[in-house]
Design a protein around this motif. Structure first.
Motif, PDB file in Angstrom:
ATOM      1  N   HIS A   1       0.630  -1.064  -0.057  1.00 31.70           N
ATOM      2  CA  HIS A   1       0.119  -0.055   0.163  1.00 31.70           C
ATOM      3  C   HIS A   1       0.943   1.212   0.035  1.00 31.70           C
ATOM      4  O   HIS A   1       0.252   2.405  -0.236  1.00 31.70           O
ATOM      5  N   ILE A   2       1.957   1.134   0.215  1.00 33.64           N
ATOM      6  CA  ILE A   2       2.991   2.209   0.162  1.00 33.64           C
ATOM      7  C   ILE A   2       3.111   2.781  -1.331  1.00 33.64           C
ATOM      8  O   ILE A   2       3.625   2.135  -2.123  1.00 33.64           O
ATOM      9  N   PRO A   3       2.893   3.895  -1.679  1.00 35.44           N
ATOM     10  CA  PRO A   3       2.881   4.599  -2.866  1.00 35.44           C
ATOM     11  C   PRO A   3       4.408   4.323  -3.431  1.00 35.44           C
ATOM     12  O   PRO A   3       5.500   4.653  -2.686  1.00 35.44           O
ATOM     13  N   LYS A   4       4.730   3.596  -4.684  1.00 35.92           N
ATOM     14  CA  LYS A   4       6.090   3.695  -5.119  1.00 35.92           C
ATOM     15  C   LYS A   4       7.045   4.743  -5.273  1.00 35.92           C
ATOM     16  O   LYS A   4       8.184   4.767  -5.141  1.00 35.92           O
ATOM     17  N   HIS A   5       6.131   5.984  -5.648  1.00 33.47           N
ATOM     18  CA  HIS A   5       7.044   7.177  -5.778  1.00 33.47           C
ATOM     19  C   HIS A   5       7.758   7.721  -4.559  1.00 33.47           C
ATOM     20  O   HIS A   5       8.616   8.527  -4.656  1.00 33.47           O
TER      21      HIS A   5
END
Length: 83
Positions: free
Chosen positions: A31-35
């Protein structure tokens, strides 16, 4: 520096106030945004994730514990982990 190369160039304030570390499960990691992921490593099924926007992550994902990071932690994860 690593093997004679500069691999990270940040000022101290940027490291202290912008970067952080999240220790989480694989499910939470998804769930952690890749950016915002700078680097991560997996140890005993725990993900150690260096993020490049800690204040934003603390606000958007209060259920994830975001800790301050040291240069030693950052370099260890960056060199040994995934980018």
């Amino acid at each position: 520096m690593h093997n004679g190369r500069i691999i990270l160039q940040l000022n101290k304030d940027e490291l202290l106030y912008r970067y952080g570390i999240i220790r989480c499960s694989e499910k939470q990691f998804q769930h952690i945004p890749k950016h915002v992921i700078f680097a991560y490593q997996i140890s005993n099924s725990i993900y150690e994730v260096v993020i490049n926007n800690a204040p934003e992550m603390k606000e958007a994902y209060p259920e994830l514990t975001t800790d301050r990071i040291t240069i030693d932690d950052m370099m260890s994860i960056y060199i040994r982990g995934e980018k």
